[in-house]
Enzyme design. Structure first.
Site, short mmCIF file in Angstrom:
data_model
loop_
_atom_site.label_atom_id
_atom_site.label_comp_id
_atom_site.label_asym_id
_atom_site.label_seq_id
_atom_site.Cartn_x
_atom_site.Cartn_y
_atom_site.Cartn_z
N ASP A 209 36.07 45.74 34.29
CA ASP A 209 36.40 44.35 33.97
C ASP A 209 35.60 43.90 32.74
O ASP A 209 36.12 43.21 31.86
CB ASP A 209 36.08 43.46 35.17
CG ASP A 209 36.74 43.97 36.43
OD1 ASP A 209 37.97 43.97 36.49
OD2 ASP A 209 36.02 44.41 37.35
N HIS B 89 35.39 42.38 42.26
CA HIS B 89 36.36 43.12 41.44
C HIS B 89 37.74 42.85 42.05
O HIS B 89 38.31 43.67 42.76
CB HIS B 89 36.04 44.61 41.45
CG HIS B 89 37.10 45.44 40.77
ND1 HIS B 89 37.43 45.31 39.45
CD2 HIS B 89 37.95 46.39 41.26
CE1 HIS B 89 38.41 46.14 39.15
NE2 HIS B 89 38.75 46.80 40.23
#
Ligand SMILES: NC(=O)c1ccc[n+]([C@@H]2O[C@H](COP(=O)([O-])OP(=O)(O)OC[C@H]3O[C@@H](n4cnc5c(N)ncnc54)[C@H](O)[C@@H]3O)[C@@H](O)[C@H]2O)c1
Ligand SMILES: O=C(O)C[C@H](O)C(=O)O
Length: 330
Positions: A159, A187
């Site tokens: 990410d 996440h």
């Protein structure tokens, strides 16, 4: 030359491992002077496929690869390892959220926590990649009580890399000229990619990213949702979840943990101590710096009202996932 360290990759016959193994064995993770013995764990029905992976590793003729052990036995795989990459788990398909994988995958991390507790080095540094990564890491740590909880981390580096790449593209600069973008929380699609402390080098001078972009609406909406939904976008296009970029992120995470993050912040899911009002005893992604094999949460950042709302939402999801995971593991 140093003596070899043992490194285990689980899900070794899968698609992330297919990219990751080369990066580890070629020296991109533990450095060009560190030989490695690779332990490859997968389930029994995948041993035939794994044999092919073992052949290909041999055929790469890599000087740092000091040995390969394919196995379906977690205790054999984790024996004396310094660095487990826990990748092996079911990936999501189109239309699923990562937490939909919880009931299928969390038991794997209970079993692997128990095996690590029994046979791994007590200074082992564990990276959980398999989804839902944060909660799987929490469960793994809970079932390995003899290993410090600081040694269990979840991957949000993908990410971070996605966020950095989006900002660099918007600014028209090379990706390495952007730093200190933060991934907070899970996440998942509740994660908060936070550019408010990010810096960009333009013409050799470092500037805050928000001032350089000067478009609050973009930073609070398009940027955030693009990063939150990037995994789903890759699945929609590839019909399989990200693998090349996931393997690169796993390498980045472990390299920085072992060798240090230098003057950059990196994001890692770590067991929360309540910093920034986040829920204790969840694996929450924070900005950290790493040195001498240890991570430290970056302290003293200002949390805006917008950021507070985002941190609270992702923290709430992690608390809910934890409750569900503990129920599954009973
Ligand atoms: N954290 C992240 O940023 C991130 C990024 C990408 C993918 N992922 C996750 O990583 C996981 C793996 O993805 P993939 O694309 O490599 O999947 P894959 O299906 O290609 O490979 C998974 C492998 O794990 C193996 N496996 C299943 N149960 C196991 C067990 N108990 N022990 C050992 N191995 C086992 C399978 O046999 C298979 O070979 C998925 O959960 C995916 O969602 C996480
Ligand atoms: O999104 C997924 O399910 C795979 C992975 O976690 C990703 O972020 O690409």
């Amino acid at each position: 030359m140093a003596s070899p360290i043992k490194v285990v990759v689980t899900g070794a016959a899968g698609q992330i491992a297919y990219s990751l193994l080369y990066q580890i064995a070629s020296g991109s993770v533990f450095g060009p002077d560190q030989p490695v013995v690779l332990h490859l764990l997968d389930i029994a029905p995948m041993m035939g496929v794994l044999e092919g992976v073992v052949m290909e590793l041999a055929d790469c003729a890599l000087p740092l690869l000091a040995g390969v052990l394919p196995t379906a036995n977690p205790e054999e795989a984790f024996k004396d390892v310094a660095a487990p990459f826990l990748v092996g788990a079911m990936p999501r398909r189109k239309g699923m959220e990562r937490k939909d994988l919880l009931s299928a995958n969390v038991r794997i991390f209970k079993e692997q926590g128990q095996a690590l507790d029994k046979v791994a080095r007590k200074d082992v540094k564990v990276l959980v990649v398999g989804n839902p990564a944060n909660t799987n890491a929490l469960i793994c740590s809970k079932y390995a009580p003899s290993i410090p909880k600081e040694n269990f981390t979840a991957m949000t580096r993908l990410d971070q890399n996605r966020a950095q790449a989006q900002l660099a593209a918007k600014l028209g600069v090379p990706v390495q000229d952007v730093k200190n973008v933060i991934i907070w929380g899970n996440h998942s699609s509740t994660q908060f990619p936070d550019p408010s402390n990010a810096l960009v080098k333009i013409g050799g001078v470092e500037k805050p990213v928000p001032a350089a972009i000067n478009d609050d609406e973009f930073l609070k909406s398009t940027f955030v949702s693009t990063v939150q939904k990037r995994g789903a976008a890759v699945i929609a296009a590839r019909k399989m979840s990200s693998a090349l970029s996931a393997a690169k992120a796993a390498s980045d995470h472990m390299r920085d943990w072992f060798l240090g993050s230098g003057d950059r912040w990196v994001s890692m899911g770590v067991v929360s101590d309540g910093s920034y009002g986040t829920p204790r005893d969840t694996v929450f992604s924070f900005p950290v710096t790493t040195s001498n094999g240890k991570w430290k949460i970056v302290e003293g950042l200002t949390i805006s009202d917008f950021a507070r709302t985002m941190l609270d939402a992702t923290g709430k999801e992690l608390d809910e996932e934890k409750r569900d995971a503990l129920e599954v593991c009973k």
